[in-house]
Design a protein around this motif. Structure first.
Motif, short mmCIF file in Angstrom:
data_model
loop_
_atom_site.label_atom_id
_atom_site.label_comp_id
_atom_site.label_asym_id
_atom_site.label_seq_id
_atom_site.Cartn_x
_atom_site.Cartn_y
_atom_site.Cartn_z
N LYS A 12 -30.75 -90.25 -21.27
CA LYS A 12 -29.83 -90.00 -22.38
C LYS A 12 -30.55 -89.22 -23.49
O LYS A 12 -30.00 -88.28 -24.05
CB LYS A 12 -29.28 -91.30 -22.94
CG LYS A 12 -28.31 -91.10 -24.09
CD LYS A 12 -27.80 -92.42 -24.60
CE LYS A 12 -26.71 -92.18 -25.67
NZ LYS A 12 -27.22 -91.42 -26.81
N ALA A 13 -31.79 -89.64 -23.79
CA ALA A 13 -32.53 -88.93 -24.83
C ALA A 13 -32.75 -87.47 -24.44
O ALA A 13 -32.66 -86.57 -25.27
CB ALA A 13 -33.87 -89.62 -25.06
N GLY A 14 -32.99 -87.23 -23.13
CA GLY A 14 -33.15 -85.86 -22.66
C GLY A 14 -31.89 -85.05 -22.84
O GLY A 14 -31.93 -83.89 -23.24
N GLY A 18 -31.50 -81.81 -25.21
CA GLY A 18 -31.04 -80.55 -24.63
C GLY A 18 -29.86 -79.98 -25.40
O GLY A 18 -29.77 -78.77 -25.63
N HIS A 19 -28.93 -80.85 -25.80
CA HIS A 19 -27.77 -80.41 -26.59
C HIS A 19 -28.23 -79.86 -27.93
O HIS A 19 -27.74 -78.82 -28.39
CB HIS A 19 -26.82 -81.58 -26.80
CG HIS A 19 -25.59 -81.23 -27.56
ND1 HIS A 19 -25.46 -81.47 -28.91
CD2 HIS A 19 -24.43 -80.62 -27.17
CE1 HIS A 19 -24.28 -81.04 -29.32
NE2 HIS A 19 -23.63 -80.54 -28.30
N ALA A 25 -30.42 -72.90 -30.67
CA ALA A 25 -30.54 -71.54 -30.14
C ALA A 25 -29.36 -70.67 -30.57
O ALA A 25 -29.50 -69.45 -30.69
CB ALA A 25 -30.62 -71.58 -28.61
N GLU A 26 -28.21 -71.28 -30.83
CA GLU A 26 -27.02 -70.53 -31.25
C GLU A 26 -26.87 -70.50 -32.77
O GLU A 26 -25.86 -70.01 -33.28
CB GLU A 26 -25.77 -71.15 -30.62
CG GLU A 26 -25.72 -71.04 -29.10
CD GLU A 26 -25.64 -69.60 -28.63
OE1 GLU A 26 -25.03 -68.78 -29.33
OE2 GLU A 26 -26.21 -69.31 -27.55
N GLY A 27 -27.85 -71.05 -33.48
CA GLY A 27 -27.79 -71.03 -34.94
C GLY A 27 -26.92 -72.11 -35.54
O GLY A 27 -26.53 -72.02 -36.72
N VAL A 28 -26.58 -73.13 -34.77
CA VAL A 28 -25.76 -74.23 -35.26
C VAL A 28 -26.61 -75.17 -36.10
O VAL A 28 -27.72 -75.55 -35.70
CB VAL A 28 -25.12 -75.02 -34.09
CG1 VAL A 28 -24.36 -76.23 -34.61
CG2 VAL A 28 -24.21 -74.11 -33.29
#
Length: 238
Positions: A12-14, A18-19, A25-28
């Protein structure tokens, strides 16, 4: 802590990491620990007041789950919303037992085996939820019904050890259909909540719908059945 529970927590932590990496990476920008307390209108934008922090945006997506009704009310959309606290069981790892997800008519059971061998047992059995405290609690007597159904129908799992169990909080609408669509009262507000226990497999298409609603103000998919106004109208009639 059993190895199965430790492995599940690491998995779950992974997923969470990852999210977060994908968002970065998308600047969120992910702002945590600052729930929306009030909203205000500034020209063509909304101002979200979150304690000492302020966020300004022309487009807002209300995907606040069980708390989405409260958030909608801040924008003037009175949408009645219930709450679910569905419970799940995860067992120790077993040799391959079954491929499909199994559900049963007449008994509270959903039953599947994860890739690592653990059995995931549910069936809509409910614990208790407290929205104000943001906590949910397992009802072990109710949870035992799911374990009993699994062992009755699949004798091979009798005596299998339970590694962990949990319950989460999710929204439930009166008609058990999600709320997806533009707000009828607040320009720039899009609702997506109330999936009532069946939202996981809908994530890809709902994401595509939200992208269209936010970017174009409309969607090419037929979503009239999920319009926010249907529940607001039901409440007015009642």
């Amino acid at each position: 802590m059993r190895k199965e529970e430790h492995d599940a927590q690491l998995h779950k932590a992974g997923d969470d990491r990852g999210h977060r990496r994908a968002c970065d990476a998308e600047g969120v920008v992910i702002a945590e620990g600052c729930g929306v307390e009030a909203v205000d209108r500034h020209g063509g934008d909304w101002l979200l007041i979150c304690g000492s922090r302020r966020f300004r945006a022309s487009q807002i997506v209300n995907a606040a789950g069980a708390w989405a009704g409260r958030l909608a009310a801040l924008f003037g959309d009175a949408i009645p919303l219930g709450v679910r606290a569905s419970m799940m069981i995860v067992t120790e790892r077993l040799a391959p037992l079954l491929d499909p997800v199994v559900s049963v008519v007449g008994r509270a059971l959903s039953f599947k085996q994860a890739a690592q061998g653990t059995l995931v047992i549910g069936g809509g059995l409910q614990g208790s939820a407290d929205l104000d405290r943001e906590r949910s609690t397992v009802d072990f007597r109710q949870l035992a019904r799911g374990a009993r159904a699994a062992s009755d129908l699949f004798p091979a799992v009798q005596g299998v050890r339970i590694a962990r169990c949990w319950t989460g909080i999710e929204a439930e609408t009166r008609d058990h259909m999600p709320v997806i669509g533009l707000s009828p009262n607040a320009p720039g507000l899009v609702h997506a909540f109330g999936f009532s226990g069946h939202g996981f497999q809908l994530v890809p298409v709902v994401g595509a719908i939200l992208a269209e609603l936010v970017c174009e103000g409309r969607t090419r998919r037929e979503i009239a059945a999920f319009a926010p106004g249907r529940l607001m109208q039901e409440r007015a009639v009642a």
